[in-house]
Design a protein around this motif. Structure first.
Motif, PDB file in Angstrom:
ATOM      1  N   VAL A 143       4.547   7.970   0.050  1.00  0.00           N
ATOM      2  CA  VAL A 143       5.148   6.911  -0.769  1.00  0.00           C
ATOM      3  C   VAL A 143       6.429   7.454  -1.389  1.00  0.00           C
ATOM      4  O   VAL A 143       6.395   8.349  -2.229  1.00  0.00           O
ATOM      5  CB  VAL A 143       4.178   6.433  -1.863  1.00  0.00           C
ATOM      6  N   GLY A 144       7.557   6.914  -0.947  1.00  0.00           N
ATOM      7  CA  GLY A 144       8.862   7.410  -1.371  1.00  0.00           C
ATOM      8  C   GLY A 144       9.528   8.138  -0.225  1.00  0.00           C
ATOM      9  O   GLY A 144       8.895   8.973   0.439  1.00  0.00           O
ATOM     10  N   TRP A 145      10.803   7.828   0.010  1.00  0.00           N
ATOM     11  CA  TRP A 145      11.466   8.402   1.184  1.00  0.00           C
ATOM     12  C   TRP A 145      12.786   9.068   0.822  1.00  0.00           C
ATOM     13  O   TRP A 145      13.786   8.959   1.498  1.00  0.00           O
ATOM     14  CB  TRP A 145      11.661   7.331   2.259  1.00  0.00           C
TER      15      TRP A 145
ATOM     16  N   ILE B 157       7.999  16.346   3.160  1.00  0.00           N
ATOM     17  CA  ILE B 157       6.538  16.295   3.234  1.00  0.00           C
ATOM     18  C   ILE B 157       6.106  15.747   4.596  1.00  0.00           C
ATOM     19  O   ILE B 157       5.209  16.290   5.245  1.00  0.00           O
ATOM     20  CB  ILE B 157       5.964  15.430   2.102  1.00  0.00           C
ATOM     21  N   ALA B 158       6.751  14.675   5.032  1.00  0.00           N
ATOM     22  CA  ALA B 158       6.399  14.068   6.319  1.00  0.00           C
ATOM     23  C   ALA B 158       6.588  15.054   7.455  1.00  0.00           C
ATOM     24  O   ALA B 158       5.748  15.149   8.368  1.00  0.00           O
ATOM     25  CB  ALA B 158       7.245  12.818   6.539  1.00  0.00           C
TER      26      ALA B 158
ATOM     27  N   ARG C 261       8.252   2.638   1.332  1.00  0.00           N
ATOM     28  CA  ARG C 261       9.529   2.863   0.657  1.00  0.00           C
ATOM     29  C   ARG C 261      10.041   1.570   0.041  1.00  0.00           C
ATOM     30  O   ARG C 261       9.488   0.493   0.279  1.00  0.00           O
ATOM     31  CB  ARG C 261      10.566   3.434   1.636  1.00  0.00           C
ATOM     32  N   HIS C 262      11.090   1.680  -0.741  1.00  0.00           N
ATOM     33  CA  HIS C 262      11.635   0.516  -1.442  1.00  0.00           C
ATOM     34  C   HIS C 262      12.161  -0.537  -0.468  1.00  0.00           C
ATOM     35  O   HIS C 262      11.908  -1.731  -0.631  1.00  0.00           O
ATOM     36  CB  HIS C 262      12.743   0.956  -2.380  1.00  0.00           C
TER      37      HIS C 262
ATOM     38  N   ILE D 291       0.073  10.213  -0.516  1.00  0.00           N
ATOM     39  CA  ILE D 291       0.930  11.229  -1.126  1.00  0.00           C
ATOM     40  C   ILE D 291       2.093  10.547  -1.831  1.00  0.00           C
ATOM     41  O   ILE D 291       2.914   9.872  -1.207  1.00  0.00           O
ATOM     42  CB  ILE D 291       1.437  12.214  -0.055  1.00  0.00           C
ATOM     43  N   LEU D 292       2.151  10.711  -3.143  1.00  0.00           N
ATOM     44  CA  LEU D 292       3.144  10.026  -3.962  1.00  0.00           C
ATOM     45  C   LEU D 292       4.328  10.957  -4.212  1.00  0.00           C
ATOM     46  O   LEU D 292       4.174  12.032  -4.802  1.00  0.00           O
ATOM     47  CB  LEU D 292       2.530   9.596  -5.291  1.00  0.00           C
TER      48      LEU D 292
END
Length: 323
Positions: A162-164, A171-172, A186-187, A215-216
């Motif tokens: 969550v979040g890019w 992390i990815a 993502r937004h 995963i935040l």
């Protein structure tokens, strides 16, 4: 900005010596000043380094930090302030923005370290290190064998990042190396990349039932505050774990505690909390399926130098009027 001589920059005494060489290389007349000095009131720029915030948090400000904040408030000509963190959601930073001060953050300085910390949380929970450490404390030989004790293979499991930003992307990459299938929330709706199923934040409910790792790594905004609600937590399978290296208020903490207490989630690695320091009476401390970290995901011995260079680079652009 219009060139002024000398330009006064407010910083800590500890940081001044480390900044000296980089400042000199700019070829400008720059005076570094510190709280308590009369010339500190002349500061047009300020640098909030890690040693200034120290053990202060968003919620509890230590006297030494407040001393510097007071000096910043007294600098009536302040135009720009740079901070060591990746986020600018502290009340003091928001206060300075509201009075017209430009506030910049140290994006990228700790991305790799925070991503490694998130991966550490995944591996520690996946390999059941909390259980093994409790057995070690009891001097008990308890191999990870049998029902509910044998670790699940990570390869093939689904993780949702969550979040890019820079942290989420790193992390990815690390998770993919381990063979996990990665989805991204993502937004915006733009695809995160080849092989990365991407949804907007409001599309999380569609993918959580198949998620093993949530995963935040997103910033705290009006959109992400409370994003991981009790409803969304309930959509995760019981074997799922949550990793939070974002901000405590992204997740409904009471609902998360209840889910962990009732074994509706298998575990969590938490670096951030509703209130920091985490109160001694918080049940999080005693949850056997939780690893609690004191907001230290981005700490490393190389981080101050990276932050310092970002500040100096930004200082040069600010002087040139290109920041």
């Amino acid at each position: 900005m219009s060139q002024k001589h000398p330009l006064h920059v407010l910083c800590s005494e500890q940081e001044a010596s480390a900044l000296a060489a980089g400042i000199a290389a700019l070829g400008q007349t720059i005076t570094l000043c510190h709280p308590g000095e009369e010339r500190a009131a002349l500061a047009e720029a300020a640098f909030i380094s890690r040693d200034i915030t120290g053990r202060s948090t968003k919620f509890e400000i230590m006297p030494e930090t407040e001393h510097f904040y007071t000096a910043v408030r007294a600098a009536s000509n302040l135009q720009w302030m740079h901070v060591h963190s990746a986020g600018v959601d502290r009340d003091f930073y928001q206060e300075q923005q509201q009075r017209g001060v430009r506030v910049t953050a140290s994006h990228g300085a700790s991305d790799a370290v925070v991503a490694q910390t998130a991966l550490t949380g995944v591996l520690a929970l996946a390999r059941k290190l909390p259980q093994l450490m409790r057995a070690q404390q009891r001097h008990a030989w308890e191999p990870l064998m049998g029902k509910d004790r044998t670790p699940r293979d990570l390869q093939g499991q689904r993780a949702v990042v969550v979040g890019w930003g820079g942290i989420g992307q790193r992390i990815a990459q690390l998770l993919q190396v381990l063979g996990l299938t990665v989805s991204v929330a993502r937004h915006g709706s733009e695809p995160a990349g080849p092989g990365l199923h991407t949804v907007r934040y409001d599309g999380l409910r569609d993918i959580l039932p198949e998620t093993s790792w949530l995963i935040l790594a997103c910033p705290l905004t009006d959109t992400t505050r409370g994003l991981i609600s009790a409803e969304l937590l309930a959509m995760l399978p019981a074997h799922a774990c949550l990793i939070n290296v974002a901000r405590g208020h992204v997740v409904d903490e009471p609902a998360l505690i209840q889910a962990l207490q009732n074994n509706q989630l298998a575990g969590a690695f938490l670096d951030v909390f509703y209130h920091e320091p985490l109160p001694a009476e918080s049940p999080i401390w005693d949850l056997q399926n939780v690893i609690a970290s004191p907001h230290s995901a981005g700490f490393s011995d190389g981080n101050p130098a990276r932050v310092r260079q970002i500040f100096i680079d930004n200082l040069q652009r600010w002087i040139q009027g290109t920041l």
